[in-house]
Scaffold this motif. Structure first.
Motif, PDB file in Angstrom:
ATOM      1  N   ALA A 146     -41.611  16.776  80.852  1.00  0.00           N
ATOM      2  CA  ALA A 146     -41.693  15.737  81.888  1.00  0.00           C
ATOM      3  C   ALA A 146     -40.375  14.984  82.008  1.00  0.00           C
ATOM      4  N   GLU A 147     -39.962  14.765  83.240  1.00  0.00           N
ATOM      5  CA  GLU A 147     -38.784  13.935  83.490  1.00  0.00           C
ATOM      6  C   GLU A 147     -39.153  12.468  83.382  1.00  0.00           C
ATOM      7  N   LYS A 148     -40.359  12.129  83.855  1.00  0.00           N
ATOM      8  CA  LYS A 148     -40.876  10.776  83.705  1.00  0.00           C
ATOM      9  C   LYS A 148     -42.391  10.810  83.834  1.00  0.00           C
ATOM     10  N   ILE A 149     -43.045   9.794  83.266  1.00  0.00           N
ATOM     11  CA  ILE A 149     -44.498   9.650  83.353  1.00  0.00           C
ATOM     12  C   ILE A 149     -44.807   8.187  83.658  1.00  0.00           C
ATOM     13  N   GLU A 150     -45.650   7.973  84.642  1.00  0.00           N
ATOM     14  CA  GLU A 150     -46.031   6.610  85.019  1.00  0.00           C
ATOM     15  C   GLU A 150     -47.530   6.440  84.866  1.00  0.00           C
ATOM     16  N   ALA A 151     -47.926   5.261  84.374  1.00  0.00           N
ATOM     17  CA  ALA A 151     -49.349   4.940  84.213  1.00  0.00           C
ATOM     18  C   ALA A 151     -49.736   3.847  85.194  1.00  0.00           C
ATOM     19  N   SER A 152     -50.951   3.936  85.715  1.00  0.00           N
ATOM     20  CA  SER A 152     -51.447   2.900  86.616  1.00  0.00           C
ATOM     21  C   SER A 152     -51.757   1.642  85.826  1.00  0.00           C
ATOM     22  N   ALA A 153     -51.925   0.551  86.529  1.00  0.00           N
ATOM     23  CA  ALA A 153     -52.174  -0.733  85.869  1.00  0.00           C
ATOM     24  C   ALA A 153     -53.470  -0.720  85.071  1.00  0.00           C
ATOM     25  N   ASP A 154     -54.466   0.056  85.537  1.00  0.00           N
ATOM     26  CA  ASP A 154     -55.750   0.088  84.830  1.00  0.00           C
ATOM     27  C   ASP A 154     -55.819   1.197  83.776  1.00  0.00           C
ATOM     28  N   SER A 155     -54.705   1.904  83.554  1.00  0.00           N
ATOM     29  CA  SER A 155     -54.624   2.965  82.543  1.00  0.00           C
ATOM     30  C   SER A 155     -55.647   4.077  82.770  1.00  0.00           C
ATOM     31  N   LYS A 156     -55.967   4.326  84.034  1.00  0.00           N
ATOM     32  CA  LYS A 156     -56.893   5.407  84.373  1.00  0.00           C
ATOM     33  C   LYS A 156     -56.202   6.574  85.090  1.00  0.00           C
ATOM     34  N   THR A 157     -54.982   6.338  85.548  1.00  0.00           N
ATOM     35  CA  THR A 157     -54.241   7.384  86.257  1.00  0.00           C
ATOM     36  C   THR A 157     -52.841   7.514  85.666  1.00  0.00           C
ATOM     37  N   PHE A 158     -52.473   8.737  85.349  1.00  0.00           N
ATOM     38  CA  PHE A 158     -51.138   9.015  84.805  1.00  0.00           C
ATOM     39  C   PHE A 158     -50.485  10.091  85.671  1.00  0.00           C
ATOM     40  N   THR A 159     -49.284   9.810  86.137  1.00  0.00           N
ATOM     41  CA  THR A 159     -48.558  10.753  86.986  1.00  0.00           C
ATOM     42  C   THR A 159     -47.297  11.217  86.266  1.00  0.00           C
ATOM     43  N   ALA A 160     -47.136  12.543  86.171  1.00  0.00           N
ATOM     44  CA  ALA A 160     -45.974  13.128  85.488  1.00  0.00           C
ATOM     45  C   ALA A 160     -45.160  13.946  86.476  1.00  0.00           C
ATOM     46  N   TRP A 161     -43.831  13.857  86.348  1.00  0.00           N
ATOM     47  CA  TRP A 161     -42.904  14.658  87.140  1.00  0.00           C
ATOM     48  C   TRP A 161     -42.172  15.609  86.198  1.00  0.00           C
ATOM     49  N   LEU A 162     -42.172  16.880  86.511  1.00  0.00           N
ATOM     50  CA  LEU A 162     -41.499  17.871  85.676  1.00  0.00           C
ATOM     51  C   LEU A 162     -39.990  17.816  85.869  1.00  0.00           C
ATOM     52  N   LYS A 163     -39.271  18.182  84.811  1.00  0.00           N
ATOM     53  CA  LYS A 163     -37.825  18.296  84.908  1.00  0.00           C
ATOM     54  C   LYS A 163     -37.465  19.482  85.806  1.00  0.00           C
ATOM     55  N   ASP A 201     -63.343  15.157  80.545  1.00  0.00           N
ATOM     56  CA  ASP A 201     -63.616  14.359  81.739  1.00  0.00           C
ATOM     57  C   ASP A 201     -62.353  13.999  82.522  1.00  0.00           C
ATOM     58  N   VAL A 202     -61.276  14.706  82.267  1.00  0.00           N
ATOM     59  CA  VAL A 202     -60.011  14.419  82.958  1.00  0.00           C
ATOM     60  C   VAL A 202     -59.894  15.314  84.203  1.00  0.00           C
ATOM     61  N   LYS A 203     -59.560  14.714  85.333  1.00  0.00           N
ATOM     62  CA  LYS A 203     -59.331  15.474  86.565  1.00  0.00           C
ATOM     63  C   LYS A 203     -57.828  15.623  86.786  1.00  0.00           C
ATOM     64  N   ILE A 204     -57.416  16.836  87.191  1.00  0.00           N
ATOM     65  CA  ILE A 204     -55.998  17.117  87.369  1.00  0.00           C
ATOM     66  C   ILE A 204     -55.722  17.498  88.811  1.00  0.00           C
ATOM     67  N   GLU A 205     -54.709  16.865  89.397  1.00  0.00           N
ATOM     68  CA  GLU A 205     -54.274  17.181  90.748  1.00  0.00           C
ATOM     69  C   GLU A 205     -52.782  17.504  90.727  1.00  0.00           C
ATOM     70  N   ILE A 206     -52.356  18.451  91.597  1.00  0.00           N
ATOM     71  CA  ILE A 206     -50.931  18.803  91.674  1.00  0.00           C
ATOM     72  C   ILE A 206     -50.488  18.764  93.140  1.00  0.00           C
ATOM     73  N   PRO A 207     -49.971  17.628  93.593  1.00  0.00           N
ATOM     74  CA  PRO A 207     -49.524  17.496  94.992  1.00  0.00           C
ATOM     75  C   PRO A 207     -48.384  18.456  95.349  1.00  0.00           C
ATOM     76  N   ASP A 208     -47.551  18.818  94.361  1.00  0.00           N
ATOM     77  CA  ASP A 208     -46.453  19.751  94.607  1.00  0.00           C
ATOM     78  C   ASP A 208     -46.091  20.443  93.298  1.00  0.00           C
ATOM     79  N   ASP A 209     -45.032  21.254  93.322  1.00  0.00           N
ATOM     80  CA  ASP A 209     -44.662  22.057  92.158  1.00  0.00           C
ATOM     81  C   ASP A 209     -44.163  21.235  90.984  1.00  0.00           C
ATOM     82  N   LYS A 210     -43.791  19.989  91.212  1.00  0.00           N
ATOM     83  CA  LYS A 210     -43.189  19.181  90.153  1.00  0.00           C
ATOM     84  C   LYS A 210     -44.045  18.001  89.707  1.00  0.00           C
ATOM     85  N   ARG A 211     -45.144  17.738  90.390  1.00  0.00           N
ATOM     86  CA  ARG A 211     -45.913  16.527  90.097  1.00  0.00           C
ATOM     87  C   ARG A 211     -47.322  16.864  89.664  1.00  0.00           C
TER      88      ARG A 211
END
Length: 605
Positions: A146-163, A201-211
């Motif tokens: 991961a190049e970076k990982i961001e967490a939502s304020a409620d710690s229920k959503t984590f978004t990762a961007w690949l290098k 119970d984790v759901k995974i979404e991939i909006p594009d090749d890097k996220r």
């Protein structure tokens, strides 16, 4: 062209004779006259080069030898200063290259992040596969794939961007589809992944090749720690049915994106058991290694592991059980290094037992034990401890000495609690002060139990030692807390968290609070340690509070912290110092290992 060595050495001889011998001169001339003549030859009174050739006519014999010695010392001093300057500025640094062979007890079955469960498989998987984050020897999580990982304020959503430009060992591109495939395969109950519960119970979404977006049902500020799991290549595993995943050759010939890639496997001809793996450095890894080649030799037991070192088939090993320490340090050319493990060996008191729920009894039992004797006789490599917070953890400190037996103090504690010593043992009314000490049937622990039982009997406590098969300990003893006092080792995980071992909510299986001890302030401090983004100072303050509260109530007698023995016959070094985590997981800092160095010039060392 021929060289006349006789003429060369004859000329060299004349030169030395001219320098170290005094030329015969005519009648003596007064010294003052000589000085005046020499000084008047040059108006500046500083000798010319020609005048220097007459130096030894000017000096007497003693002065000449003093001058020669001074010149020699000046030359040596100058050379030493030059050497020191060069040494300070010609700096060595780790270089890529070299080969290292390590011996390991066991054999791999699933070098695969989806199926790995054994210690051997899990450790090897970290060499072949990279995760979105990686655990450092210091216990921190940093980005890997991961190049970076961001967490939502409620710690229920984590978004990762690949290098950018990530690739697999076979040259294929690594994308977000590989990440989704890995976690969705783990979620498939037909696969039987040991990681299923973490990601069910984790759901995974991939909006594009890097996220990649991870959506949790419940808030988990520490979810990022789970993202250290290795990512598997979809282009290889997607075509393999779930039922066949455990049988494919890719479990032993893995294709990953980690610091090392598969090169060769060695098996026994008849049994097919794996006896060796050869790994090559993968330069395109997100975190590349320094070693060019890493070889792993598998042994059936510790003695076979030592034999690999003795025969030169392996360069190093790691031992935890101390049964073979004395043999290991005597291996020819062996360099031994003890690294403290993230473990504590202690006697845990079951608070459901009425006697042991009395604080004075627990304090007396502790005062009667000589931990210095235990370490000296049973585990000389161990460190002394006075609680669950270890040196190397935030708030931990080094303990230089153990506790000596204090029978008078122990006796007073019992008498103050209303116990009287009649003949051999303490009694209170019709009750006799007695307990059963349960211990795994392992020589180290049974030897410790014998010393403890002897100390308690000297105090006046009747003791029975109950030995349990280690394989049955979890089911027959720990699961239902079926013991009065238990001599056992708490083994911390990579988080070094004390929460699972001492919070009151962990008093029932599968929790690890063996004592069922409850303290409101302790529970709060343990809960606070689970907050995300705690500063090291805040974590240290909380751990110190936990240590003090446990020391005050003493739900367990803390005996010692064992060490692992690292043995090497080659000069293997690491760019990171040894820590509690590297002692526990030998391959955790394998990317930092090196045997080769190169030098570079640095003007300001």
């Amino acid at each position: 062209m021929r060289i006349n060595f006789s003429s060369f050495f004859a000329g060299l001889k004349k030169l030395f004779q001219k320098f170290f011998s005094r030329t015969e001169v005519g009648p003596a001339v007064p010294l003052a006259t000589d000085q005046a003549v020499v000084q008047n030859l040059n108006e500046t009174r500083w000798p010319s080069l020609t005048q220097f050739t007459y130096l030894f006519r000017y000096l007497n014999r003693t002065e000449g030898w003093i001058f020669r010695l001074a010149l020699l010392l000046l030359f040596i001093s100058a050379m030493l200063l030059v050497a020191r300057y060069i040494n300070r500025h010609w700096i060595p640094e780790p270089a890529v290259g070299g080969t290292y062979t390590v011996a390991v007890v066991g054999a791999p079955r699933f070098i695969n992040p989806i199926l790995a469960s054994s210690e051997v498989d899990t450790n090897l998987t970290s060499l072949f596969f990279s995760g979105l984050v990686r655990l450092t020897p210091e216990g921190k999580y940093e980005n890997d794939l991961a190049e970076k990982i961001e967490a939502s304020a409620d710690s229920k959503t984590f978004t990762a961007w690949l290098k950018p430009s990530l690739s697999w060992h076979d040259g294929q591109s690594l994308t977000s589809e590989d990440v989704r495939f890995t976690f969705e395969t783990i979620q498939n109950p037909n696969v039987g992944s040991p990681q299923y519960a973490k990601f069910r119970d984790v759901k995974i979404e991939i909006p594009d090749d890097k996220r990649i977006i991870f959506k949790l049902e419940k808030a988990d500020a520490n979810f990022i720690m789970n993202l250290g799991l290795g990512i598997a290549p979809a282009h290889i595993w997607a075509e393999i049915p779930a039922a066949a995943m455990s049988a494919t050759e890719f479990n032993l010939k893995p294709v990953g994106s980690g610091p090392f890639m598969f090169k060769e496997i060695r098996k026994m001809e008849k049994s097919g058991d794996v006896r060796g793996l050869t790994l090559e450095r993968f330069a395109q890894a997100a975190t590349p290694a320094l070693l060019k080649t890493l070889k792993i030799r598998f042994a059936t037991d510790v003695q076979a592991e030592l034999d690999l070192i003795a025969s030169g088939q392996a360069d190093g090993l790691r031992l935890v059980a101390n049964d073979f320490f004395s043999k290991a340090v005597k291996l020819r050319g062996a360099k031994a290094n003890y690294q403290p493990l993230p473990q504590i060996v202690a006697i845990f008191f079951n608070f459901k037992n009425k006697l042991l729920a009395e604080k004075n009894i627990r304090l007396a039992l502790s005062a009667a034990i000589d931990t210095e004797e235990i370490v000296k006789k049973i585990r000389p490599d161990a460190r002394f401890i006075n609680g669950p917070v270890l040196d190397g953890m935030p708030g931990g400190e080094s303990i230089s000495s153990g506790r000596k037996t204090e029978l008078e103090t122990a006796t007073k504690l019992l008498t103050d609690a209303g116990w009287k010593k009649d003949a051999e043992f303490f009694t209170k009314g019709t009750a006799e002060l007695s307990l059963v000490l349960t211990v795994p049937d392992i020589k180290e622990y049974t030897d410790v139990a014998s010393l403890v039982a002897e100390a308690w009997q000297k105090l006046g406590v009747k003791v029975e030692i109950r030995k349990i098969d280690p394989g049955a300990l979890a089911k027959d003893v720990i699961k239902n807390r079926n013991f009065e006092a238990l001599l056992y080792a708490d083994r911390y995980d990579n988080t070094l968290s004390l929460f699972p071992f001492w919070h009151s909510t962990q008093s029932f299986d599968p929790g690890l609070n063996l004592t069922s001890y409850y303290n409101k302030d302790l529970d709060q401090a343990l809960t606070d340690t689970q907050k995300p983004n705690l500063t090291p100072e805040a974590k240290a303050e909380l751990n110190q509070k936990i240590q003090n509260l446990i020391q005050k109530d003493l739900p367990a007698v803390f005996l010692y912290q064992p060490s692992a023995l690292i043995v090497n016959t080659v000069n293997l070094r690491s760019t990171s110092p040894g820590t509690l985590l590297t002692a526990n997981n030998y391959f955790l800092d394998a990317t930092n290992w090196y045997t080769k160095t190169k030098r570079f010039w640095k003007w300001s060392p």
